[in-house]
Design an enzyme around this catalytic site. Structure first.
Site, PDB file in Angstrom:
ATOM      1  CG  HIS A   1       6.834 -19.512 -24.792  1.00 61.62           C
ATOM      2  ND1 HIS A   1       7.840 -20.612 -26.098  1.00 61.62           N
ATOM      3  CD2 HIS A   1       6.408 -18.581 -25.963  1.00 61.62           C
ATOM      4  CE1 HIS A   1       7.221 -20.153 -27.189  1.00 61.62           C
ATOM      5  NE2 HIS A   1       6.342 -19.128 -27.310  1.00 61.62           N
TER       6      HIS A   1
ATOM      7  CE  LYS B   1      -5.095  -1.711 -10.534  1.00 63.17           C
ATOM      8  NZ  LYS B   1      -4.266  -0.726 -10.465  1.00 63.17           N
TER       9      LYS B   1
ATOM     10  CE  LYS C   1      -3.816   6.472  -4.664  1.00 62.62           C
ATOM     11  NZ  LYS C   1      -4.179   5.235  -6.091  1.00 62.62           N
TER      12      LYS C   1
ATOM     13  CG  ASN D   1       5.728   9.522   6.896  1.00 63.40           C
ATOM     14  OD1 ASN D   1       4.875   9.058   8.114  1.00 63.40           O
ATOM     15  ND2 ASN D   1       5.120  10.268   6.456  1.00 63.40           N
ATOM     16  N   GLY D   2       9.166   7.344   6.851  1.00 60.62           N
ATOM     17  CA  GLY D   2      10.392   6.697   5.809  1.00 60.62           C
ATOM     18  C   GLY D   2      10.698   6.326   6.463  1.00 60.62           C
TER      19      GLY D   2
ATOM     20  NE  ARG E   1       0.984   8.886   3.230  1.00 60.42           N
ATOM     21  CZ  ARG E   1       1.249   9.976   2.739  1.00 60.42           C
ATOM     22  NH1 ARG E   1       0.550  10.587   1.763  1.00 60.42           N
ATOM     23  NH2 ARG E   1       2.190   9.802   2.788  1.00 60.42           N
TER      24      ARG E   1
ATOM     25  CD1 TRP F   1       1.657   0.263   5.010  1.00 62.20           C
ATOM     26  CD2 TRP F   1       3.862   0.069   4.547  1.00 62.20           C
ATOM     27  NE1 TRP F   1       1.736  -0.584   3.795  1.00 62.20           N
ATOM     28  CE2 TRP F   1       2.622  -0.469   3.355  1.00 62.20           C
ATOM     29  CE3 TRP F   1       4.954   0.439   4.343  1.00 62.20           C
ATOM     30  CZ2 TRP F   1       4.055  -2.006   2.970  1.00 62.20           C
ATOM     31  CZ3 TRP F   1       5.444  -0.406   3.484  1.00 62.20           C
ATOM     32  CH2 TRP F   1       5.318  -1.230   3.213  1.00 62.20           C
TER      33      TRP F   1
ATOM     34  CD  GLU G   1      -3.357  -1.123 -13.963  1.00 61.57           C
ATOM     35  OE1 GLU G   1      -2.124  -1.338 -13.849  1.00 61.57           O
ATOM     36  OE2 GLU G   1      -3.738  -0.674 -12.830  1.00 61.57           O
TER      37      GLU G   1
ATOM     38  CB  CYS H   1       4.292   6.385   7.200  1.00 62.90           C
ATOM     39  SG  CYS H   1       5.204   4.772   7.778  1.00 62.90           S
TER      40      CYS H   1
ATOM     41  CD  GLU I   1      -3.030  -2.943  -7.345  1.00 61.46           C
ATOM     42  OE1 GLU I   1      -1.532  -1.958  -6.439  1.00 61.46           O
ATOM     43  OE2 GLU I   1      -3.559  -3.028  -8.504  1.00 61.46           O
TER      44      GLU I   1
HETATM   45  C1  F6R Z   1      -1.758   0.302  -8.188  1.00 58.90           C
HETATM   46  C2  F6R Z   1      -0.710   1.094  -7.876  1.00 58.90           C
HETATM   47  C3  F6R Z   1       0.318   0.738  -8.106  1.00 58.90           C
HETATM   48  C4  F6R Z   1       0.867   2.625  -8.431  1.00 58.90           C
HETATM   49  C5  F6R Z   1       3.121   2.653  -7.357  1.00 58.90           C
HETATM   50  C6  F6R Z   1       3.518   3.502  -8.367  1.00 58.90           C
HETATM   51  O1  F6R Z   1      -2.780   0.354  -8.206  1.00 58.90           O
HETATM   52  O2  F6R Z   1      -1.502   1.860  -7.401  1.00 58.90           O
HETATM   53  O3  F6R Z   1       1.312  -0.277  -8.623  1.00 58.90           O
HETATM   54  O4  F6R Z   1       0.789   2.538  -9.234  1.00 58.90           O
HETATM   55  O5  F6R Z   1       3.384   2.186  -6.758  1.00 58.90           O
HETATM   56  O6  F6R Z   1       2.806   4.704  -7.705  1.00 58.90           O
HETATM   57  P1  F6R Z   1       3.318   6.181  -7.809  1.00 58.90           P
HETATM   58  O7  F6R Z   1       2.424   5.820 -10.022  1.00 58.90           O
HETATM   59  O8  F6R Z   1       1.639   7.425  -7.741  1.00 58.90           O
HETATM   60  O9  F6R Z   1       4.108   6.886  -8.818  1.00 58.90           O
END
Ligand code: F6R
Length: 613
Positions: free
Chosen positions: A509, A490, A608, A103-104, A27, A77, A486, A2, A493
């Site tokens: 395994h 990516k 985000k 928010n929250g 976000r 959100w 990673e 949010c 996502e």
């Molecule tokens: C992946 C991504 C998330 C963040 C995770 C932690 O692309 O962006 O997996 O890495 O939500 O977020 P931060 O780094 O802001 O604590």
């Protein structure tokens, strides 16, 4: 997750709020809304499910009242209740007097709702937020408490996390913002005020910012404001910070997506994270200076983070153990915060977070602080909660990251961890001066980032070939196992393709059962001591007809023979190999998502900044 933007001043609120909401789109959200108030106390609430553009179109059609003197707006959100128009914010109490964005999560919304229902309060939405606005309205209508006291009384009764902004029809000249657990910033300009869940919707209007602390509220009346405690009716000092910002962070420039722009920015962001922090044979991390003697003496290091930042943590573990020879335990923050822990007052706990606001990472750090550990933040956002809750820290300095999928923050995090590992190794006399000098010579390696980016078209062609695959395996060893994780994250996502990262040898395994002629397997193959072993792992997949994509710095023929697709990156050291391989995987995922015509910057369901547990 949010987002909040609010404005109080003499300008037309609507454009400020709508543009602010657009800045918050990164976000992640599913509905949006705005409420504005006129000098006479007329409140108009407009909400829509879907994008901010839809809300803007409705507002344009029905007119945006230029006479409004204050407004609050929100991107939601969904947590409690479906993502629809009724559940969107702002929420208004049943007497249409108090209106609020939040928010929250209000954890004890259920008993409060039952209590309010017993008082015949009628609810319209399924949200926890409406419970809060009705509770404020309930106190206010009873008549014994004024606006500020009613907000305070309600907040003192709720558990959970919140950042809120509230308006009151009876006091159109007032606005109250408050926070606990969720971030909130107040921007101050002459006779006008801005509130944001982060500074992105504020910073083009004013650079004078107050980051509200937990349990603080900003009480704005006419042209004045006070910072007060939520717990008691007392005024607190106003700590105004001047924030530097670059306007291009919020502009896609020639790129269609922020993610693409941010991948390309790594030419600069990786060097920004290093520049000024090294000499010929030393690392200078000023942010850690005050605690360095305790850090270097510690023989227990913990790293805690979520998602991509957790992957950086795994690379950090490898580097710190390799160079400084201190054992490192890496744990997801969501686990760390509840698991039994061996953290004590001799431990160092490093929290890695791009946003600096991730709820689980923040909770993990608070726990480490409670256990007396030295806490270090590796964050991108100055002024963020994690950067303020930790004893000391290092900023990644890569500018605002807007694409939901983290890219430039990850490579900056691993650069910082590399510097940290070397500094620790040097302090603990685990590395020679000449080795330090060699490691700290970044002159040629940074140029290699550019040469990988020049391979973009080659990577794009390969990515498009595989865009219809339904599952991927990403395989690497040692430092490149987290790179495989990673790369897989990516892809998942932004393209919604199922992908798993594994240590290359571990694949046999279990995951090898998935391999068939349709399944692409991305191997990360540096020419190092694991090279021969990985080649055997590739053979194992190849003999089961799996498709092989190899990212390597080796030009040996055997790889050409084994690979269906081969991406050769320049030769460099171990650390830089991870960075270069990561950039290839970022572009690979990006082009698959673009090939599938997906919204790369705002993938479905993702946020985000994950500010709820
Ligand atoms: C992946 C991504 C998330 C963040 C995770 C932690 O692309 O962006 O997996 O890495 O939500 O977020 P931060 O780094 O802001 O604590």
């Amino acid at each position: 997750m949010c987002g909040i933007v609010a404005y109080k001043g003499q300008k037309n609120c609507y454009p400020i709020l709508i543009n602010g909401l657009k800045k918050l789109e990164y976000r992640g959200y599913d509905s949006a809304g705005v409420a504005c108030i006129t000098e006479q106390g007329k409140i108009t609430v407009t909400k829509r499910s879907g994008k901010v553009k839809q809300l803007e179109d409705v507002l344009k059609k029905h007119g945006m009242n230029k006479k409004c003197i204050g407004g609050i707006a929100h991107t939601r959100w969904a947590t409690h209740g479906r993502p629809n128009q009724i559940n969107a914010h702002p929420h208004i109490d049943e007497s249409a007097t108090i209106v609020l964005v939040h928010n929250g999560i209000i954890e004890n919304y259920d008993p409060i709702k039952k209590f309010l229902k017993s008082k015949k309060v009628k609810f319209k939405s399924e949200t926890d937020t409406e419970v809060l606005v009705q509770l404020i309205g309930y106190f206010y209508k009873k008549g014994k408490l004024n606006f500020e006291q009613s907000v305070r009384a309600a907040l003192q009764r709720v558990d959970g996390a919140y950042a809120i902004v509230v308006l009151n029809k009876d006091e159109p000249d007032s606005m109250i913002a408050a926070r606990k657990g969720s971030p909130l910033a107040l921007g101050i300009n002459e006779k006008e005020f801005f509130v944001g869940s982060d500074i992105s919707p504020i910073i083009s209007h004013t650079q004078q910012i107050i980051y509200l602390e937990d349990s603080q509220m900003a009480v704005i009346k006419n042209d004045n404001y006070e910072i007060k405690s939520i717990d008691k009716d007392i005024s607190l000092p106003k700590i105004v910070e001047k924030i530097d910002y670059k306007i291009d962070d919020y502009d896609k420039g020639k790129f269609k997506f922020f993610m693409h722009k941010e991948i390309h920015e790594q030419v600069d962001t990786i060097s920004n994270s290093i520049i000024g922090r090294t000499t010929e044979h030393n690392v200078i991390l000023n942010g850690l200076l005050e605690y360095w003697s305790q850090i270097e003496a510690s023989d227990k290091i913990f790293i805690t983070a979520c998602g991509t930042s957790w992957h950086a943590g795994l690379i950090g573990k490898n580097l710190i153990e390799r160079f400084a020879k201190v054992p490192v335990h890496v744990e997801y923050a969501s686990e760390f915060r509840y698991n039994r822990t061996l953290v004590d007052n001799k431990s160092v706990v490093i929290a890695i977070s791009q946003s600096g606001e991730t709820a689980d990472t923040l909770a993990a750090i608070k726990k480490a602080n409670d256990y007396g550990a030295i806490t270090i933040g590796i964050c991108n956002v100055a002024g963020s909660s994690i950067s303020r809750e930790t004893d000391c820290g290092v900023f990644t300095r890569c500018g605002h990251e807007i694409g939901v999928a983290s890219t430039k923050a990850f490579t900056a995090q691993i650069s910082i961890l590399y510097l940290f590992a070397l500094k620790l190794a040097s302090s603990r006399k685990q590395i020679s001066k000449s080795a330090m000098t060699a490691h700290l010579d970044f002159s040629s390696s940074l140029r290699k980032v550019r040469s990988v980016l020049r391979k973009e078209n080659e990577i794009k062609k390969i990515a498009l070939k595989y865009k219809n695959a339904s599952d991927f395996l990403y395989l690497g060893r040692g430092l490149n196992f987290p790179v495989a994780l990673e790369g897989a994250l990516k892809l998942k996502e932004i393209s919604y393709i199922h992908a798993e990262g594994y240590p290359a040898a571990e694949m046999k395994h279990g995951p090898i059962a998935l391999v068939d002629k349709n399944m692409p397997n991305v191997f990360i193959v540096p020419k190092d001591m694991t090279y021969e072993k990985i080649i055997s792992n590739i053979e194992e997949i190849r003999s089961r007809k799996g498709k092989i994509i190899i990212i390597t710095d080796s030009k040996e023929k055997i790889l050409k023979d084994l690979a269906h697709d081969l991406i050769i990156i320049p030769k460099t050291n171990h650390y830089m190999f991870c960075v270069l391989a990561t950039i290839v995987l970022q572009l690979f995922a990006y082009y698959i998502a673009v090939g599938k015509k997906l919204n790369v910057d705002q993938p479905r369901n993702l946020a985000k900044s994950v500010t709820v547990e």
